[in-house]
Design an enzyme around this catalytic site. Structure first.
Site, mmCIF file in Angstrom:
data_model
loop_
_atom_site.group_PDB
_atom_site.id
_atom_site.type_symbol
_atom_site.label_atom_id
_atom_site.label_comp_id
_atom_site.label_asym_id
_atom_site.label_seq_id
_atom_site.Cartn_x
_atom_site.Cartn_y
_atom_site.Cartn_z
ATOM 1 N N SER A 73 29.380 33.171 -20.868
ATOM 2 C CA SER A 73 30.195 34.373 -21.063
ATOM 3 C C SER A 73 30.936 34.280 -22.388
ATOM 4 O O SER A 73 31.251 35.303 -23.004
ATOM 5 C CB SER A 73 31.161 34.564 -19.897
ATOM 6 O OG SER A 73 32.190 33.595 -19.917
ATOM 7 N N TYR B 99 28.046 13.350 -22.263
ATOM 8 C CA TYR B 99 27.364 14.115 -23.317
ATOM 9 C C TYR B 99 27.447 13.370 -24.646
ATOM 10 O O TYR B 99 26.442 13.171 -25.332
ATOM 11 C CB TYR B 99 28.036 15.487 -23.419
ATOM 12 C CG TYR B 99 27.526 16.392 -24.514
ATOM 13 C CD1 TYR B 99 26.377 17.149 -24.338
ATOM 14 C CD2 TYR B 99 28.213 16.505 -25.725
ATOM 15 C CE1 TYR B 99 25.926 17.994 -25.342
ATOM 16 C CE2 TYR B 99 27.767 17.343 -26.730
ATOM 17 C CZ TYR B 99 26.618 18.086 -26.533
ATOM 18 O OH TYR B 99 26.183 18.921 -27.529
ATOM 19 N N ASP C 90 23.220 29.536 -27.555
ATOM 20 C CA ASP C 90 23.852 30.544 -26.701
ATOM 21 C C ASP C 90 24.080 31.846 -27.451
ATOM 22 O O ASP C 90 23.825 32.937 -26.946
ATOM 23 C CB ASP C 90 25.189 30.032 -26.165
ATOM 24 C CG ASP C 90 25.029 28.768 -25.359
ATOM 25 O OD1 ASP C 90 23.875 28.420 -25.033
ATOM 26 O OD2 ASP C 90 26.050 28.131 -25.053
ATOM 27 N N SER D 58 41.360 43.451 -20.759
ATOM 28 C CA SER D 58 40.251 42.849 -20.028
ATOM 29 C C SER D 58 40.395 43.144 -18.543
ATOM 30 O O SER D 58 41.379 42.736 -17.917
ATOM 31 C CB SER D 58 40.205 41.328 -20.239
ATOM 32 O OG SER D 58 39.289 40.776 -19.300
ATOM 33 N N THR E 33 17.719 19.103 -26.046
ATOM 34 C CA THR E 33 16.864 19.012 -27.238
ATOM 35 C C THR E 33 17.544 19.630 -28.460
ATOM 36 O O THR E 33 17.197 19.301 -29.585
ATOM 37 C CB THR E 33 15.543 19.778 -27.011
ATOM 38 O OG1 THR E 33 15.870 21.063 -26.474
ATOM 39 C CG2 THR E 33 14.634 19.047 -26.032
HETATM 40 P P1 ADP Z 1 31.072 30.043 -20.031
HETATM 41 O O1 ADP Z 1 30.724 30.334 -21.458
HETATM 42 O O2 ADP Z 1 30.213 28.988 -19.431
HETATM 43 O O3 ADP Z 1 31.110 31.261 -19.165
HETATM 44 P P2 ADP Z 1 33.521 29.186 -21.244
HETATM 45 O O4 ADP Z 1 34.675 28.408 -20.725
HETATM 46 O O5 ADP Z 1 32.801 28.678 -22.436
HETATM 47 O O6 ADP Z 1 32.549 29.440 -20.017
HETATM 48 O O7 ADP Z 1 34.030 30.660 -21.637
HETATM 49 C C1 ADP Z 1 34.795 31.416 -20.733
HETATM 50 C C2 ADP Z 1 35.920 32.112 -21.473
HETATM 51 O O8 ADP Z 1 35.400 33.257 -22.216
HETATM 52 C C3 ADP Z 1 36.959 32.698 -20.550
HETATM 53 O O9 ADP Z 1 37.924 31.742 -20.156
HETATM 54 C C4 ADP Z 1 37.550 33.795 -21.428
HETATM 55 O O10 ADP Z 1 38.478 33.247 -22.345
HETATM 56 C C5 ADP Z 1 36.343 34.320 -22.195
HETATM 57 N N1 ADP Z 1 35.768 35.456 -21.448
HETATM 58 C C6 ADP Z 1 34.577 35.519 -20.806
HETATM 59 N N2 ADP Z 1 34.406 36.711 -20.182
HETATM 60 C C7 ADP Z 1 35.516 37.431 -20.440
HETATM 61 C C8 ADP Z 1 35.979 38.734 -20.052
HETATM 62 N N3 ADP Z 1 35.221 39.526 -19.279
HETATM 63 N N4 ADP Z 1 37.191 39.138 -20.508
HETATM 64 C C9 ADP Z 1 37.945 38.350 -21.277
HETATM 65 N N5 ADP Z 1 37.559 37.109 -21.655
HETATM 66 C C10 ADP Z 1 36.391 36.639 -21.243
HETATM 67 MG MG MG Z 2 30.849 28.929 -23.061
#
Ligand code: ADP
Ligand code: MG
Length: 378
Positions: A124, A218, A169, A66, A34
């Protein structure tokens, strides 16, 4: 998590950190496909998060380790180049966009630690973007509102990373409210917290499958929605009433009509879910989730065998009010509304039922709704 990120900091850098940032992932309870139709979504921030522990640096540099990638990387704030290589791009993109907006950024050193699964659809990436905004605001001494944070993150994702996402998000990661889902109007970006009854938990059910072919599907769905909106001479399907749609449905291509019907009815369901939650009527809210799943499966055609199996397994499990696929579809996670008193029974049943029917091991994340990104002075 708090202690482990503090400990990680002292392992990597001398001294102790000045700030801690917690930035949650999210799940969308209802309102799927949506957002790009200017419609409504109802996500919540979950108690799985990206954490950063950090201290200001005198130099104009960012140094980050990280723990999840076991890698330390850095960049100069004076010359930020997009290399599209590592996780550091999310931090660089945030810095570049904040500088562009006129913020005066100071450097910092820090560590990232997360219990949010990466690439599982719990965003994430938005969590790390919002964490980076807060980290810069802490060391540089400026304040920034939720909407502005979210818009920075969306720009990073769109222009720096190259992912064509909406605003949901980032907005929910930054603006989540404890014990509430957040009803977002994707046209105005206005949002309103909706209380989730205390006896309910949210279960995120990872099918252990990942989406394939999702990109072209999509784009095709987006085109079909635009086609329907053009037919009715409106800006987006958000503006179409069910009555007007049904009067004219026969003049539309059948598939385009199905797509439009999903969007119109999903907007209605999302609104209705907020009412049912506010009335403490978890049964009715759960039924709306089930209707949403059917619509995504049959009209919008973005579900998958695994998503259907896990949603059905959830419905057959003890303590489940309702379940549906969540996110873009074709793989990833489902979301279920669960009786908090039966959470253990639910997990036991779901695990067994899904594994029996799919041969796959599900992952189950139980969560309540938590507050959005926060900066803690240590
Ligand atoms: P989603 O948002 O669904 O989890 P994405 O591919 O959009 O997947 O985002 C994931 C990316 O975000 C990872 O490949 C990394 O680059 C970054 N990321 C997420 N968590 C961390 C972390 N704990 N440390 C470093 N980078 C991170
Ligand atoms: Mg993402």
């Amino acid at each position: 998590m708090k202690n482990s990120v503090l400990e990680l900091y002292t392992r990597i850098f001398p001294g102790s950190p000045r700030f801690l940032v917690r930035s949650p992932g999210r799940v969308n309870l209802i309102g799927e496909h949506t957002d790009y139709n200017d419609g409504f979504v109802l996500p919540l921030a979950i108690n799985y998060a990206v954490w950063i522990a950090l201290s200001p640096l005198d130099e104009n540099r960012v140094e980050l380790y990280s723990g999840d990638f076991d890698q330390q990387l850095g960049f100069d704030l004076g010359e930020i180049r997009n290399r599209k290589e590592t996780w550091l791009e999310y931090i660089k993109g945030v810095a570049a966009h904040l500088i562009n907006k006129g913020f005066n950024l100071k450097g910092f050193q820090g560590v990232i630690q997360s219990n949010l699964p990466i690439g599982a659809g719990l965003s994430s990436s938005a969590a790390i973007e919002m964490a980076a905004v807060k980290a810069f605001s802490g060391v540089s001494g400026f304040s920034i509102g939720v909407k502005e944070m979210a818009l920075v993150g969306q720009k990073v994702e769109n222009d720096w990373i190259g992912v064509n996402c909406g605003i949901m998000d980032q907005l929910i990661s930054a603006g989540g409210v404890r014990d509430h889902a957040v009803f977002i109007d994707c046209r105005s970006l206005d949002y309103r917290p909706i209380r989730i009854p205390g006896n309910a938990l949210i279960a995120i059910l990872d099918t252990a499958t990942r989406r394939e072919l999702a990109h072209s599907a999509y784009n095709e769905r987006r085109r079909q929605c635009e086609q329907a909106a053009r037919f009715f001479n409106i800006a987006s399907l958000r503006d179409l009433s069910l009555e007007l749609f049904l009067e004219n449905r026969s003049k539309l291509d059948i598939t385009v009509g199905n797509r439009a019907l999903h969007v119109i009815s999903e907007n209605q369901r999302t609104r209705l879910t907020t009412e049912k939650l506010e009335e403490n009527d978890l049964k009715a809210a759960g039924k709306l989730l089930v209707e949403s799943h059917r619509s995504l499966r049959d009209l919008y055609e973005v579900s998958s065998p695994a998503l259907n199996q896990i949603s059905e397994a959830a419905l057959a499990s003890r303590g489940c009010y309702g379940a549906r696929m969540t996110g873009g579809g074709f793989g990833g996670c489902a979301v279920a509304l669960v009786d908090a008193n039966k959470a253990e029974n639910f997990q036991e049943d779901l695990y067994r039922l899904y594994r029996n029917v799919s041969g796959l091991e599900p992952k189950i994340y139980l969560s309540s709704a938590v507050d959005g990104t926060e900066l803690i002075t240590v």
